[in-house]
Design a protein around this motif. Structure first.
Motif, PDB file in Angstrom:
ATOM      1  N   GLY A 194       0.829  -1.210   0.000  1.00 23.58           N
ATOM      2  CA  GLY A 194       0.000   0.000   0.000  1.00 23.58           C
ATOM      3  C   GLY A 194       0.857   1.251   0.000  1.00 23.58           C
ATOM      4  O   GLY A 194       1.811   1.364   0.780  1.00 23.58           O
ATOM      5  N   PHE A 195       0.518   2.199  -0.898  1.00 23.29           N
ATOM      6  CA  PHE A 195       1.229   3.484  -0.979  1.00 23.29           C
ATOM      7  C   PHE A 195       0.197   4.607  -0.912  1.00 23.29           C
ATOM      8  O   PHE A 195      -0.640   4.741  -1.815  1.00 23.29           O
ATOM      9  N   ASP A 196       0.278   5.435   0.114  1.00 25.36           N
ATOM     10  CA  ASP A 196      -0.605   6.598   0.209  1.00 25.36           C
ATOM     11  C   ASP A 196      -0.207   7.607  -0.875  1.00 25.36           C
ATOM     12  O   ASP A 196       0.979   7.863  -1.086  1.00 25.36           O
ATOM     13  N   GLN A 197      -1.213   8.159  -1.557  1.00 26.93           N
ATOM     14  CA  GLN A 197      -0.946   9.006  -2.717  1.00 26.93           C
ATOM     15  C   GLN A 197      -0.931  10.494  -2.361  1.00 26.93           C
ATOM     16  O   GLN A 197      -1.572  10.924  -1.393  1.00 26.93           O
ATOM     17  N   LYS A 198      -0.219  11.275  -3.169  1.00 21.70           N
ATOM     18  CA  LYS A 198      -0.251  12.736  -3.014  1.00 21.70           C
ATOM     19  C   LYS A 198      -1.682  13.226  -3.207  1.00 21.70           C
ATOM     20  O   LYS A 198      -2.413  12.683  -4.051  1.00 21.70           O
ATOM     21  N   LYS A 199      -2.063  14.215  -2.443  1.00 22.08           N
ATOM     22  CA  LYS A 199      -3.429  14.760  -2.535  1.00 22.08           C
ATOM     23  C   LYS A 199      -3.413  16.166  -1.975  1.00 22.08           C
ATOM     24  O   LYS A 199      -2.322  16.708  -1.710  1.00 22.08           O
ATOM     25  N   HIS A 200      -4.598  16.749  -1.728  1.00 21.11           N
ATOM     26  CA  HIS A 200      -4.658  18.105  -1.169  1.00 21.11           C
ATOM     27  C   HIS A 200      -3.796  18.153   0.105  1.00 21.11           C
ATOM     28  O   HIS A 200      -4.012  17.367   1.033  1.00 21.11           O
ATOM     29  N   PRO A 201      -2.826  19.063   0.144  1.00 18.56           N
ATOM     30  CA  PRO A 201      -1.907  19.101   1.296  1.00 18.56           C
ATOM     31  C   PRO A 201      -2.631  19.222   2.642  1.00 18.56           C
ATOM     32  O   PRO A 201      -2.177  18.675   3.642  1.00 18.56           O
ATOM     33  N   GLN A 304       8.849  -5.013 -10.711  1.00 17.01           N
ATOM     34  CA  GLN A 304       7.950  -4.404 -11.682  1.00 17.01           C
ATOM     35  C   GLN A 304       6.509  -4.491 -11.201  1.00 17.01           C
ATOM     36  O   GLN A 304       6.130  -5.442 -10.520  1.00 17.01           O
ATOM     37  N   ILE A 305       5.738  -3.457 -11.549  1.00 14.85           N
ATOM     38  CA  ILE A 305       4.338  -3.402 -11.117  1.00 14.85           C
ATOM     39  C   ILE A 305       3.492  -4.214 -12.090  1.00 14.85           C
ATOM     40  O   ILE A 305       3.550  -4.005 -13.306  1.00 14.85           O
ATOM     41  N   LEU A 306       2.697  -5.151 -11.559  1.00 17.60           N
ATOM     42  CA  LEU A 306       1.820  -5.960 -12.408  1.00 17.60           C
ATOM     43  C   LEU A 306       0.424  -5.364 -12.475  1.00 17.60           C
ATOM     44  O   LEU A 306      -0.251  -5.439 -13.500  1.00 17.60           O
ATOM     45  N   ASP A 307      -0.018  -4.791 -11.368  1.00 16.91           N
ATOM     46  CA  ASP A 307      -1.407  -4.324 -11.293  1.00 16.91           C
ATOM     47  C   ASP A 307      -1.538  -3.417 -10.077  1.00 16.91           C
ATOM     48  O   ASP A 307      -0.647  -3.394  -9.226  1.00 16.91           O
ATOM     49  N   PHE A 308      -2.644  -2.676 -10.005  1.00 15.22           N
ATOM     50  CA  PHE A 308      -2.903  -1.942  -8.763  1.00 15.22           C
ATOM     51  C   PHE A 308      -4.401  -1.807  -8.533  1.00 15.22           C
ATOM     52  O   PHE A 308      -5.204  -1.967  -9.452  1.00 15.22           O
ATOM     53  N   PHE A 309      -4.758  -1.534  -7.304  1.00 17.05           N
ATOM     54  CA  PHE A 309      -6.151  -1.301  -6.908  1.00 17.05           C
ATOM     55  C   PHE A 309      -6.192   0.053  -6.204  1.00 17.05           C
ATOM     56  O   PHE A 309      -5.264   0.392  -5.465  1.00 17.05           O
ATOM     57  N   THR A 310      -7.282   0.796  -6.426  1.00 15.74           N
ATOM     58  CA  THR A 310      -7.391   2.092  -5.749  1.00 15.74           C
ATOM     59  C   THR A 310      -8.806   2.326  -5.250  1.00 15.74           C
ATOM     60  O   THR A 310      -9.734   1.570  -5.596  1.00 15.74           O
ATOM     61  N   ASP A 311      -8.987   3.364  -4.428  1.00 13.89           N
ATOM     62  CA  ASP A 311     -10.319   3.704  -3.900  1.00 13.89           C
ATOM     63  C   ASP A 311     -10.989   4.715  -4.826  1.00 13.89           C
ATOM     64  O   ASP A 311     -10.356   5.205  -5.771  1.00 13.89           O
ATOM     65  N   LYS A 312     -12.228   5.092  -4.515  1.00 12.48           N
ATOM     66  CA  LYS A 312     -12.992   5.941  -5.442  1.00 12.48           C
ATOM     67  C   LYS A 312     -12.364   7.334  -5.598  1.00 12.48           C
ATOM     68  O   LYS A 312     -12.514   7.959  -6.634  1.00 12.48           O
ATOM     69  N   ASP A 313     -11.663   7.823  -4.582  1.00 13.46           N
ATOM     70  CA  ASP A 313     -11.041   9.150  -4.666  1.00 13.46           C
ATOM     71  C   ASP A 313      -9.582   9.097  -5.120  1.00 13.46           C
ATOM     72  O   ASP A 313      -8.907  10.128  -5.153  1.00 13.46           O
ATOM     73  N   SER A 314      -9.084   7.906  -5.413  1.00 12.71           N
ATOM     74  CA  SER A 314      -7.651   7.705  -5.747  1.00 12.71           C
ATOM     75  C   SER A 314      -6.732   8.284  -4.668  1.00 12.71           C
ATOM     76  O   SER A 314      -5.665   8.838  -4.955  1.00 12.71           O
ATOM     77  N   ASP A 315      -7.169   8.189  -3.427  1.00 11.91           N
ATOM     78  CA  ASP A 315      -6.362   8.669  -2.304  1.00 11.91           C
ATOM     79  C   ASP A 315      -5.213   7.717  -1.994  1.00 11.91           C
ATOM     80  O   ASP A 315      -4.204   8.116  -1.414  1.00 11.91           O
ATOM     81  N   TYR A 316      -5.401   6.454  -2.375  1.00  9.38           N
ATOM     82  CA  TYR A 316      -4.527   5.400  -1.861  1.00  9.38           C
ATOM     83  C   TYR A 316      -4.453   4.301  -2.918  1.00  9.38           C
ATOM     84  O   TYR A 316      -5.438   4.046  -3.615  1.00  9.38           O
ATOM     85  N   LYS A 317      -3.296   3.661  -3.044  1.00 11.85           N
ATOM     86  CA  LYS A 317      -3.198   2.559  -4.020  1.00 11.85           C
ATOM     87  C   LYS A 317      -2.456   1.372  -3.433  1.00 11.85           C
ATOM     88  O   LYS A 317      -1.454   1.552  -2.738  1.00 11.85           O
ATOM     89  N   ASN A 318      -2.948   0.191  -3.740  1.00 12.01           N
ATOM     90  CA  ASN A 318      -2.227  -1.056  -3.421  1.00 12.01           C
ATOM     91  C   ASN A 318      -1.697  -1.626  -4.728  1.00 12.01           C
ATOM     92  O   ASN A 318      -2.480  -1.916  -5.649  1.00 12.01           O
TER      93      ASN A 318
END
Ligand SMILES: C[S@@+](CC[C@H](N)C(=O)[O-])C[C@H]1O[C@@H](n2cnc3c(N)ncnc32)[C@H](O)[C@@H]1O
Length: 325
Positions: A194-201, A304-318
């Protein structure tokens, strides 16, 4: 200041790191020492805070995609070991464990955590809640456990790191961590991270600065531990929690700031620490990412990245990763 190096009593790694960090300029302590029985309970409170979006986002990702995620773990249904580093209370992991059990996958769950309290609690909880699952808990620090990982399992491995735990490491250290993970992986093994994504500071700052003071108490727990474990006299009221976020680097940083000039005695380490007014101790980083940064980290680490999953706001990605051959 001096640390008790010449004495016969051996100092724990925690003690050594306290000596190093509080003797350095600027001062620092590692966030891995937030976690004991009190710290674990405070972190559970943080996860329930409205501001702490990370847990909800990852929880939603798992709820929405549980079936697809576990299918990707073991496409050939050959059986595997699910190794989770920094598992905590495993609240989100349980969604995946239920799905794996429900779909009759052959797997052993191996949670690893530096906090004995967290591992004991999780193993006991799983034995009660999901008695059919094979669970082997281990206490250990990431890097030290990675040295053992090679020998821990001869089955296919899926290594999980959730909660954006990797964000506690600056990029150079994160690459070392990922490279070590790669070394422990065989060709078909997977990394699910899991990697938390950049978003509104502001949203990021709020997540580490709640108005009820739970995050402040969590940050100060490292001082409480030093008081308890090394017979020290930090006055918690004379330090304040301070959070920053730099949108350019994507780095959120937590500090404890001394409200006045003061001297702290850490008796069991024979260490006297002088603080100037408003001097800081850097305690945690919580790095934020975007796809380019995660791709760069993966490339630098031979993954290498094979795939990812994210939430509806793209706040976070696995991301699901594998070894680059
Ligand atoms: C932010 S919590 C996240 C817990 C869980 N992964 C989740 O997503 O809810 C970090 C967890 O990792 C553990 N941890 C932190 N640093 C660690 C280290 N260097 N080695 C092993 N475990 C560590 C802590 O004890 C804690 O349980």
């Amino acid at each position: 200041m001096n640390c008790k190096e010449d004495q016969k009593v051996s100092i724990s790694t925690f003690g050594k790191e306290v000596c190093q960090g509080l003797s350095a300029a600027p001062k620092y302590l590692s966030s891995k020492y937030f976690y004991d029985q009190i710290g674990d309970a405070l972190f559970q409170k943080i996860m329930a805070l409205p501001e702490y979006y990370l847990t909800r986002a990852e929880y939603d990702i798992f709820k929405t995609n549980a079936s697809a995620i576990v299918q990707s773990f073991d496409k050939n249904q050959e059986g595997f070991d699910l190794i989770e580093l920094g598992a905590g209370d495993g609240k989100k992991t349980k969604i995946l464990l239920h799905e794996l059990q429900h779909s009759h996958y052959d797997f052993t769950y191996m949670p690893v955590d530096i906090s004995q309290n967290a591992i004991d609690g999780l193993v006991e909880n799983l034995n009660q809640e999901m008695p059919g699952i094979a669970v082997k808990g281990q206490i250990g620090e990431y890097f030290e456990v990675l040295d053992r990982l090679h020998h821990m399992s001869d089955r296919k491995k899926v290594i999980m790191v959730l909660g954006s735990n990797i964000g506690n490491l600056l990029h150079a250290r994160a690459i070392q961590f990922l490279q070590k993970l790669r070394q422990a992986m065989h060709e078909d093994d997977l990394l699910f991270m899991g990697f938390d994504q950049k978003k509104h500071p502001q949203k990021i700052l709020d997540a580490y600065n709640d108005p009820t003071g739970v995050t402040a108490a969590f940050n100060k727990n490292v001082l409480t531990r030093i008081n308890k474990e090394f017979n020290a006299n930090f006055d918690l009221d004379q330090f304040m929690h301070w959070e920053t976020y730099d949108p350019e680097t994507g780095t959120a940083k937590s500090y404890l700031v001394s409200k006045k000039e003061q001297t702290v005695h850490i008796h069991d380490l024979s260490l006297q620490v002088n603080f100037k007014s408003w001097e800081s101790i850097h305690t945690e980083i919580s790095q934020k990412y975007d796809d380019d940064i995660v791709e760069w980290l993966a490339e630098e680490s031979g993954l290498q990245i094979l795939d990812f999953f994210t939430d509806k706001d793209s706040d976070y990605k696995n991301y699901i990763m594998t070894k680059t051959i």
